[in-house]
Write a protein that holds these residues in place. Structure first.
Motif, PDB file in Angstrom:
ATOM      1  N   ASP A 144      70.862 -48.580  -0.266  1.00 51.30           N
ATOM      2  CA  ASP A 144      70.049 -49.216  -1.283  1.00 51.30           C
ATOM      3  C   ASP A 144      69.026 -48.252  -1.827  1.00 51.30           C
ATOM      4  N   ARG A 145      68.722 -48.457  -3.102  1.00 45.53           N
ATOM      5  CA  ARG A 145      67.872 -47.511  -3.804  1.00 45.53           C
ATOM      6  C   ARG A 145      66.416 -47.569  -3.360  1.00 45.53           C
ATOM      7  N   ASP A 146      65.982 -48.700  -2.916  1.00 54.35           N
ATOM      8  CA  ASP A 146      64.534 -48.852  -2.759  1.00 54.35           C
ATOM      9  C   ASP A 146      64.146 -49.484  -1.435  1.00 54.35           C
ATOM     10  N   ASN A 147      64.897 -49.196  -0.391  1.00 56.49           N
ATOM     11  CA  ASN A 147      64.603 -49.967   0.808  1.00 56.49           C
ATOM     12  C   ASN A 147      63.701 -49.285   1.826  1.00 56.49           C
ATOM     13  N   ILE A 148      63.020 -48.232   1.425  1.00 56.19           N
ATOM     14  CA  ILE A 148      62.000 -47.668   2.303  1.00 56.19           C
ATOM     15  C   ILE A 148      60.658 -48.226   1.847  1.00 56.19           C
ATOM     16  N   GLY A 149      59.888 -48.704   2.801  1.00 54.75           N
ATOM     17  CA  GLY A 149      58.653 -49.385   2.451  1.00 54.75           C
ATOM     18  C   GLY A 149      57.436 -48.511   2.676  1.00 54.75           C
ATOM     19  N   GLY A 150      56.349 -48.889   2.042  1.00 54.04           N
ATOM     20  CA  GLY A 150      55.114 -48.155   2.205  1.00 54.04           C
ATOM     21  C   GLY A 150      54.032 -48.709   1.317  1.00 54.04           C
ATOM     22  N   VAL A 151      52.924 -48.004   1.328  1.00 51.15           N
ATOM     23  CA  VAL A 151      51.785 -48.377   0.485  1.00 51.15           C
ATOM     24  C   VAL A 151      51.465 -47.191  -0.401  1.00 51.15           C
ATOM     25  N   LEU A 152      51.332 -47.443  -1.675  1.00 50.70           N
ATOM     26  CA  LEU A 152      51.108 -46.372  -2.644  1.00 50.70           C
ATOM     27  C   LEU A 152      49.862 -46.680  -3.460  1.00 50.70           C
ATOM     28  N   LEU A 153      48.932 -45.736  -3.452  1.00 51.87           N
ATOM     29  CA  LEU A 153      47.761 -45.844  -4.321  1.00 51.87           C
ATOM     30  C   LEU A 153      47.891 -44.801  -5.410  1.00 51.87           C
ATOM     31  N   GLN A 154      47.586 -45.191  -6.631  1.00 50.51           N
ATOM     32  CA  GLN A 154      47.675 -44.251  -7.747  1.00 50.51           C
ATOM     33  C   GLN A 154      46.407 -44.338  -8.591  1.00 50.51           C
ATOM     34  N   GLY A 155      45.967 -43.190  -9.041  1.00 48.30           N
ATOM     35  CA  GLY A 155      44.759 -43.176  -9.856  1.00 48.30           C
ATOM     36  C   GLY A 155      44.770 -42.015 -10.822  1.00 48.30           C
ATOM     37  N   SER A 156      43.736 -41.951 -11.618  1.00 51.35           N
ATOM     38  CA  SER A 156      43.655 -40.887 -12.619  1.00 51.35           C
ATOM     39  C   SER A 156      42.202 -40.611 -12.941  1.00 51.35           C
ATOM     40  N   ALA A 157      41.995 -39.478 -13.542  1.00 51.53           N
ATOM     41  CA  ALA A 157      40.641 -39.094 -13.940  1.00 51.53           C
ATOM     42  C   ALA A 157      40.730 -38.159 -15.134  1.00 51.53           C
ATOM     43  N   PHE A 158      39.571 -37.878 -15.696  1.00 52.77           N
ATOM     44  CA  PHE A 158      39.484 -36.950 -16.836  1.00 52.77           C
ATOM     45  C   PHE A 158      40.464 -37.353 -17.951  1.00 52.77           C
ATOM     46  N   ASP A 159      40.344 -38.586 -18.356  1.00 53.11           N
ATOM     47  CA  ASP A 159      41.173 -39.089 -19.454  1.00 53.11           C
ATOM     48  C   ASP A 159      42.660 -38.922 -19.155  1.00 53.11           C
ATOM     49  N   LYS A 160      43.013 -39.224 -17.916  1.00 44.83           N
ATOM     50  CA  LYS A 160      44.410 -39.211 -17.462  1.00 44.83           C
ATOM     51  C   LYS A 160      45.017 -37.806 -17.389  1.00 44.83           C
ATOM     52  N   THR A 161      44.214 -36.774 -17.576  1.00 43.18           N
ATOM     53  CA  THR A 161      44.783 -35.429 -17.421  1.00 43.18           C
ATOM     54  C   THR A 161      45.007 -35.106 -15.945  1.00 43.18           C
ATOM     55  N   LEU A 162      44.290 -35.785 -15.083  1.00 46.36           N
ATOM     56  CA  LEU A 162      44.502 -35.645 -13.640  1.00 46.36           C
ATOM     57  C   LEU A 162      45.019 -36.976 -13.111  1.00 46.36           C
ATOM     58  N   ARG A 163      46.168 -36.939 -12.500  1.00 45.78           N
ATOM     59  CA  ARG A 163      46.716 -38.151 -11.900  1.00 45.78           C
ATOM     60  C   ARG A 163      47.016 -37.867 -10.434  1.00 45.78           C
ATOM     61  N   TRP A 164      46.728 -38.838  -9.604  1.00 48.19           N
ATOM     62  CA  TRP A 164      46.959 -38.626  -8.178  1.00 48.19           C
ATOM     63  C   TRP A 164      47.741 -39.791  -7.564  1.00 48.19           C
ATOM     64  N   ASP A 165      48.448 -39.477  -6.519  1.00 50.82           N
ATOM     65  CA  ASP A 165      49.204 -40.466  -5.768  1.00 50.82           C
ATOM     66  C   ASP A 165      48.915 -40.252  -4.282  1.00 50.82           C
ATOM     67  N   LEU A 166      48.693 -41.306  -3.596  1.00 48.65           N
ATOM     68  CA  LEU A 166      48.500 -41.240  -2.147  1.00 48.65           C
ATOM     69  C   LEU A 166      49.347 -42.338  -1.534  1.00 48.65           C
ATOM     70  N   ALA A 167      50.179 -41.959  -0.569  1.00 54.45           N
ATOM     71  CA  ALA A 167      51.083 -42.964  -0.008  1.00 54.45           C
ATOM     72  C   ALA A 167      51.205 -42.813   1.501  1.00 54.45           C
ATOM     73  N   ARG A 168      51.400 -43.937   2.103  1.00 51.92           N
ATOM     74  CA  ARG A 168      51.824 -43.951   3.502  1.00 51.92           C
ATOM     75  C   ARG A 168      53.211 -44.586   3.498  1.00 51.92           C
ATOM     76  N   VAL A 169      54.199 -43.752   3.751  1.00 54.36           N
ATOM     77  CA  VAL A 169      55.582 -44.213   3.684  1.00 54.36           C
ATOM     78  C   VAL A 169      56.104 -44.363   5.104  1.00 54.36           C
ATOM     79  N   THR A 170      56.509 -45.533   5.433  1.00 52.74           N
ATOM     80  CA  THR A 170      57.036 -45.767   6.784  1.00 52.74           C
ATOM     81  C   THR A 170      58.340 -45.003   6.964  1.00 52.74           C
ATOM     82  N   LEU A 171      58.454 -44.300   8.078  1.00 51.07           N
ATOM     83  CA  LEU A 171      59.690 -43.561   8.322  1.00 51.07           C
ATOM     84  C   LEU A 171      60.814 -44.530   8.657  1.00 51.07           C
ATOM     85  N   ALA A 172      61.930 -44.331   8.006  1.00 55.18           N
ATOM     86  CA  ALA A 172      63.107 -45.101   8.404  1.00 55.18           C
ATOM     87  C   ALA A 172      63.501 -44.646   9.806  1.00 55.18           C
TER      88      ALA A 172
END
Lengths: 268, 714
Positions: free
Chosen positions: B170-198
Motif C-alpha cells: 500500500d502506498r500510504d500505510n506507514i504512520g507518523g506525525v508530521l509538522l510543517q511550517g514556513s517563514a520569510f514569506d514561504k521562502t523557507l519551508r520546514w518539515d519535522l516528522a516522527r515516522v514510526t518504523l515498520a
C-alpha cells in the motif's frame, strides 16, 4: 522511372517543404522567472516531486511550418517521477489560441476556474499532458463535451530538458499563420486523480498539501493556475505584476465566485 | 471562560504565536465527506501455471509466492472531508489483491480455522475490506506552524536517500506525525516528522516481535528538513534524520520502577542538497549525505559470511560513510534541440539509511541494467519445478519495466507485475553518467554512457579473511556478482574488482501515416567485468571448498580449493546486448496499441567449473537453492503487444508477451594456471560443477504471459 522524373519529384518535395516553411513563421514569447505564484501568493505542494521552478514558465515558442511544434519551457529540468514514459509528469499546459480576433470562447476549461476577456476569446486550445492521448480525449468528452470540437490533443507530447512540446498540424487549428495569432499559455499540474469536474487539473486550496497547491481558496472561485503569459510576453520584470493583476479574483464567504480571473491574449 | 481569563489567554497565545489568524477560527466551513475510489480487476494468464497470488512475489515461504494465473478484483474506497476550517481528514479502505481469486469467490468458505485451504480464515484469500490508511490534517493558523498531519502517508515530502517511499503493498500505510511550517514569506519551508518504523525496517528485517522482550511499537525515525528557496535561481535543502530500534534492557528485571530499554541499533543521516539554475547554458545540482550507523555487536554474534544475520537489510557492525551526486545539465549544447545531462555519483559501501526508498524512486541518472535479467528464477539449468525458488519471481521473462536505482538494502520487488519497474540497490556504486538527447523534426534521439566503479571493490571486504572481515556486511541472497543481472538487494561480495559500463541508444520517430505511427528503436550494451580475487594468497580463503554448502553442494563435484593458484580463473565477464523495436498506433481515439520486439543476448563467462559464489551455502542446492550455473550464451526474444483503452471513467490496459530463447552452456577449467575452454568429449552429457551436473546441451525456454486490467475510477 527515369532520372529526370526522380529529380523532378525531389525538386517538388523540396519546393513543397520550402513553401510550407515559408508560408508561416515561428513566434516566441518569454515570461519572467519567479512568477509561478498564480495571482501572486500561490505555493507549491509539499511533496518533493514538485521541485522549485517546475511550474515556472519562462518561454513559449511556436515553430514555423505546416506541422509546428508548440514548446513550453520551464525554469527547472523536467522529471518523470510517476513513470508517465514521455519525459515529464507533473506539468500540464493549456495553450489557448485566438486565431480569429473578435470571436471564440470566453469560457475557460473545467478545473482552471478562469475566463477570457470578451475581446480575447479563444478559438482553439492545445493540451500538453503527460497522460496518454486516449485518456485526455476521454476526459474531454466527459467534462468538456461542449468545447471538444475546439480542443486539440496532440498525438504525442514529450518532455526533453526543460521543454514540453508537441507537434500539431496547422489544419487541425483551422489553418492560418501562427505568427499572427494571439496566445495564452496556462500552466497547471497533471492530476491523475482529478476531481469530478476537473480536466486533469490539480486543485489550489487555502493551505498547500502534499499534492495540492496553496495560497488560494478552498472553493472553486480562485484560478487554478500557476503561471500564464502576461504583458507583451517579453519577459520583462513588470510582467509578473501584470500576471498577478490578470489573475485577480474575488470569492464569496461560501467559496462561490464573485469575480473570476480573466485572461487576455498575448500577441507579437 | 471569564472575560479576564479569556483576554489573558489570548494575550499569552499572541505572545507565543499560537493565536489563530483572523478568519481561521471564525467561519468554520465544514464540507460534506467526499467519497471516491476505484474498482480494479486483473486477468492473468501464463504458462508457468503458478497460483500463489495475483502478482509476482519472490517469496519462497510456504503459502506465499506469486502467480501468473487467474482473475480477481479489488475495491478501493477513499474519502476526505473538511471537518472545519482547521481540520481535514482522509482515509482509504481497500480489499487488496493476494489470493482472492474469482475461483474461490473471495475466499468464502465455512470458517474452519484452517489457513491452508485459501478460505475464509486466510486473510490472503478472503476479500475483506481493511483500513489501509487514515490521516487528520490540522491547520491551526499559527504563524509558526502551517499544518500538523497525524496518520498515514507515503512521506513523499522527504527524499529517496533518507525517508523514502516504501510502498509495501500500500502506498500510504506507514504512520507518523508530521509538522510543517514556513517563514520569510514561504521562502523557507520546514518539515519535522516522527515516522514510526515498520516492523520489517530493522536488523534481520525485524525491529521486534509481539510478546518478546524485543519491543517494536515505539521504534521510529525522527526526520527534519528545511528548504530555502529565496528566488528562482537557487534553492537549498538541509535534512537530518535519526532512526532508532530499542529493546528491553536485560539488566533491568524489575518492573517496580518501570523497565529500562537499550538501543539495538541507531542510524543518523545528515544531508545538504542544492540547485542553481541562474546560468543560461547550464543548471547545477548537488547533494551530499553522511550516514552513521551503530548496532549492538552481540546481536549477530561472531562473524561469518553465512551467519544467522545474513538476511538483513542493514549491516551487522557499526559503520559510517559519505555519499552524494553532482548533476550538470546543459539544456542547449551548441545547437537547438541538443541537451546533455551529466551526473557524478558516489554511494559509499558503508552508507546506511534504513528508511531510504525501497522502490518507485530513482536516485541515479543511469537507466541501469535490464529488467528482463532481474531475478526471474526460472531454474535455468534443470527446470526443476519442485524447487520453490524456481516458481518464485517472474520466470524467464523478468520485468519489462525500467530498472530503478535505490540506496536501500531492502530494495523490494514483491507484489509487482511483469510490466512494472524493478528496484535495484546501488549501494557501493560510484562513477559518472552522460545522457545526451537530441530532437530534430520528427526525430528524437537519446543516449547514455555510464562508467561505474564500485566502492565495494575490495579483497576480503578490505581485510584478509572473508569470514572475519566481511562479517559487518549482510549477505542476503549473496549473488550480487553472480548469474544474470546480479541480485537486486545484495550489494556486497567478499571479493570484487568490478567495472560496469552501460551504453544505450534510443531513437523515436513519428511516421506521418494515418493517425501517426510512433516508431522506436533502441540498442543497449552492458559490459560487466569483475576480476574478483586479485591476489593468489587470497584464493584459498575465497575458494575453500565451500564448507557452508555441505549437504547442498553437488556431491559429484570434486573441490579445487584455491583454484590451483589461478588468479584469473574466477574472473567474470558479461556482455549484454539488447535490441528493441516497437511501433505504436492510435487505432481509435480511445484505443492505443504497441507492438514490441526485443532481442536480448548475453555472453557470460563466470569463472570456471570450480568456481561458485564465494561463501556458498544452502543456495547451492538444486532442490531448494537459487544459485545457478550460467556461463555460456543466452538468447532471449520477446514479442509483446501492449494496449490501453479509455472510456470516460474506465481504463483497460494490458500486455501479452511471448518469450522464447535458449542457453548454450560453456565450460572452462584451469590449466597451467590459466583459464581454458573445456569442450565436452563425445558421450559426455553433463559436467560436474559445484551447482550441479550441468547438461552440456543447449536448453530451450518458452514463456507466455498475459496481464489485462480494468480500472474504474469513481
Amino acid at each position: 522511372m527515369n532520372q529526370k522524373t526522380r529529380v523532378s519529384i525531389c525538386a517538388l518535395a523540396v519546393g513543397l517543404a520550402l513553401s510550407g516553411a515559408a508560408r508561416a513563421d515561428g513566434v516566441k514569447f518569454t515570461d519572467p522567472t519567479g512568477d509561478d505564484k498564480g495571482p501572486g501568493g500561490y505555493t507549491y505542494p509539499t511533496d518533493a516531486v514538485y521541485s522549485p521552478g517546475s511550474f515556472d514558465l519562462v518561454e513559449f515558442e511556436v515553430t514555423a511550418g505546416d506541422n509546428p511544434d508548440f514548446r513550453a519551457t520551464f525554469n527547472d529540468r523536467l522529471a518523470d517521477p510517476w513513470g508517465m514514459g514521455v519525459g515529464f509528469a507533473t506539468q500540464m499546459v493549456f495553450i489557448f489560441i485566438d486565431t480569429t480576433p473578435g470571436k471564440g470562447h470566453t469560457k475557460g476549461l473545467p478545473g482552471l476556474n478562469v475566463e477570457f476577456a470578451p475581446d480575447a476569446g479563444w478559438d482553439k486550445v492545445i493540451l500538453l499532458s503527460p497522460q496518454p492521448a486516449s485518456r485526455v480525449s476521454a476526459e474531454v468528452k466527459a467534462k468538456a463535451a461542449d468545447l471538444a470540437a475546439d480542443i486539440v490533443i496532440p498525438r504525442r507530447t514529450t518532455g526533453v530538458g526543460k521543454t514540453v512540446s508537441a507537434k500539431v498540424k496547422l489544419e487541425d487549428l483551422g489553418g492560418g499563420d501562427p505568427a499572427t495569432w494571439g496566445y495564452q499559455v496556462v500552466v497547471q499540474s497533471n492530476e491523475g486523480f482529478p476531481d469530478k469536474s476537473d480536466l486533469l487539473t490539480r486543485k489550489v486550496n487555502e493551505f498547500e498539501g502534499q499534492h495540492r497547491f496553496g495560497g488560494g481558496n478552498d472553493g472553486d472561485c480562485d484560478p487554478h493556475v500557476m503561471d500564464v503569459l502576461a504583458g507583451k510576453g517579453a519577459g520583462a520584470a513588470d510582467e509578473a505584476q501584470a500576471q498577478y493583476d490578470m489573475l485577480k479574483f474575488e470569492c464569496g464567504a461560501d467559496g462561490s465566485s464573485v469575480k473570476r480571473a480573466t485572461l487576455t491574449m498575448i500577441r507579437k | 471562560m471569564h472575560l479576564r481569563n479569556a483576554t489573558l489567554a489570548a494575550a499569552v497565545a499572541a505572545v507565543l504565536g499560537l493565536a489563530p489568524e483572523a478568519g481561521h477560527a471564525q467561519g468554520a466551513q465544514a464540507t460534506p465527506i467526499k467519497w471516491y475510489g476505484s474498482i480494479y480487476a486483473k486477468f492473468l494468464d501464463g504458462n508457468r501455471r503458478t497460483e500463489q497470488g495475483l502478482y509476482s512475489n519472490a517469496e519462497t515461504t510456504p503459502g506465499e509466492g506469486g502467480g501468473d494465473q487467474g482473475q480477481g478484483i479489488e475495491f478501493e474506497l477513499m474519502f476526505n472531508a473538511q471537518v472545519s476550517k482547521q481540520v481535514e481528514i482522509g482515509g482509504r479502505l481497500h480489499s487488496r489483491f493476494n489470493k482472492n481469486y474469482w475461483s474461490n469467490y473471495g475466499g468464502f468458505q465455512v470458517p474452519d480455522n484452517d489457513t491452508t485451504n485459501c478460505g475464509e480464515d486466510d486473510p490472503r484469500c478472503n476479500q475483506y475490506v481493511k483500513l489501509r490508511g487514515a490521516w487528520a490534517r490540522i491547520t491551526p493558523g499559527y504563524e509558526w506552524l502551517d499544518s500538523a498531519t497525524i496518520g498515514n502517508s507515503d512521506w513523499g515530502m522527504f527524499d529517496a536517500w533518507t525517508q523514502g517511499k516504501s510502498r509495501y503493498i500500500d502506498r500510504d500505510n506507514i504512520g507518523g506525525v508530521l509538522l510543517q511550517g514556513s517563514a520569510f514569506d514561504k521562502t523557507l519551508r520546514w518539515d519535522l516528522a516522527r515516522v514510526t518504523l515498520a516492523q520489517y525496517q530493522g536488523l534481520q528485517y525485524n525491529t521486534g516481535s509481539f510478546g518478546s522482550d524485543n519491543i517494536y511499537a515505539n521504534d521510529s525515525n525522527w526526520i527534519a528538513q528545511a528548504k530555502y528557496t529565496p528566488g528562482p535561481d537557487w534553492n537549498a535543502t538541509m535534512i537530518a534524520m535519526y532512526a532508532r530500534d530499542a529493546d528491553l534492557s536485560d539488566a533491568d528485571t524489575s518492573d517496580l520502577n518501570g523497565v529500562s530499554e537499550r538501543v539495538r541499533w541507531d542510524n543518523a543521516v545528515v544531508a545538504l542538497k542544492g540547485q542553481f539554475t541562474g546560468l543560461d547554458f547550464m543548471d547545477l545540482g548537488a547533494s551530499v549525505y553522511y550516514s552513521d550507523y551503530s548496532v549492538r555487536d552481540s546481536l549477530c554474534g561472531p562473524g561469518d559470511w553465512n551467519n544467522a544475520c545474513r538476511f538483513s537489510p542493514v549491516p551487522l557492525r557499526d559503520m559510517d560513510d559519505i555519499s552524494g551526486t553532482l548533476n550538470l545539465n546543459f539544456n542547449r549544447l551548441f545547437v537547438d534541440g541538443l541537451s546533455l545531462s551529466a551526473q557524478l555519483f558516489r554511494v559509499g559501501s558503508d552508507y546506511v539509511s534504513i528508511t531510504a526508498a525501497r522502490r518507485e524512486q530513482d536516485v541515479l541518472l543511469t537507466e541501469g541494467q535490464e529488467g528482463t535479467w532481474q531475478w526471474g528464477r526460472p531454474d535455468y539449468n534443470f527446470g526443476n519445478r519442485e524447487n520453490g525458488n524456481s516458481r518464485a519471481g517472474l520466470g524467464y521473462g523478468g520485468w519489462n519495466g525500467e530498472v530503478q536505482q535505490v540506496v536501500s538494502g531492502m530494495a523490494d520487488n514483491d507484489f509487482t507485475d511483469f510490466d512494472e519497474p524493478v528496484a535495484y540497490t546501488v549501494i557501493g556504486w560510484q562513477g559518472v553518467t552522460l545522457v545526451p538527447k537530441y530532437s530534430f523534426g520528427d526525430w528524437e534521439f537519446a543516449g547514455e554512457y555510464s562508467w561505474i566503479d564500485f566502492d565495494t571493490n575490495w579483497q576480503a571486504c578490505g581485510g584478509t579473511d572473508k569470514d572475519v572481515d566481511c562479517a559487518p556486511y549482510p549477505r542476503q541472497e549473496g549473488v550480487h556478482s553472480w548469474g544474470l543481472g546480479g541480485d537486486y538487494r545484495s550489494p556486497y561480495g567478499p571479493y570484487q574488482d568490478r567495472l560496469l559500463q552501460i551504453f544505450a541508444l534510443k531513437a523515436k520517430y513519428t511516421l506521418d501515416f494515418g493517425n501517426g505511427v510512433d516508431l522506436m528503436a533502441r540498442y543497449k550494451y552492458i559490459k560487466d567485468e569483475d576480476d574478483r580475487v586479485t591476489r593468489a594468497s587470497s584464493l584459498t580463503d575465497a575458494y575453500d571448498g565451500f564448507p557452508n554448502a555441505a549437504g547442498a553442494i553437488n556431491p559429484d563435484w570434486i573441490p579445487n580449493v584455491g583454484l590451483g593458484g589461478c588468479v584469473s580463473c574466477d574472473d567474470r565477464k558479461g556482455d549484454y546486448d539488447t535490441y528493441g523495436v516497437s511501433a505504436g498506433y492510435q487505432l481509435t481515439p480511445d484505443l492505443y496499441t504497441t507492438l514490441i520486439y526485443e532481442l536480448n543476448k548475453v555472453e557470460l563467462i563466470d569463472g570456471t567449473i570450480d568456481v561458485a559464489p564465494i561463501g556458498l551455502g544452502f543456495e547451492a542446492s538444486n532442490d531448494f537453492g537459487f544459485a545457478e550455473y550460467l556461463t555460456g550464451e543466452h538468447t532471449k526474444n520477446r514479442l509483446g503487444l501492449d494496449f490501453s483503452y479509455f472510456l470516460s471513467g474506465v481504463e483497460f490496459g494490458g500486455t501479452i508477451d511471448y518469450l522464447w530463447g535458449d542457453y548454450d552452456p560453456y565450460f572452462f577449467t584451469d590449466q597451467d594456471g590459466r583459464r581454458v575452454r573445456l569442450r565436452p568429449t563425445e558421450g559426455v552429457s553433463s559436467i560436474a560443477t559445484p551447482l550441479g551436473n550441468i547438461p552440456v546441451d543447449s536448453v530451450d525456454y518458452r514463456q507466455y504471459r498475459m496481464k489485462i486490467f480494468m480500472k474504474v475510477s469513481f
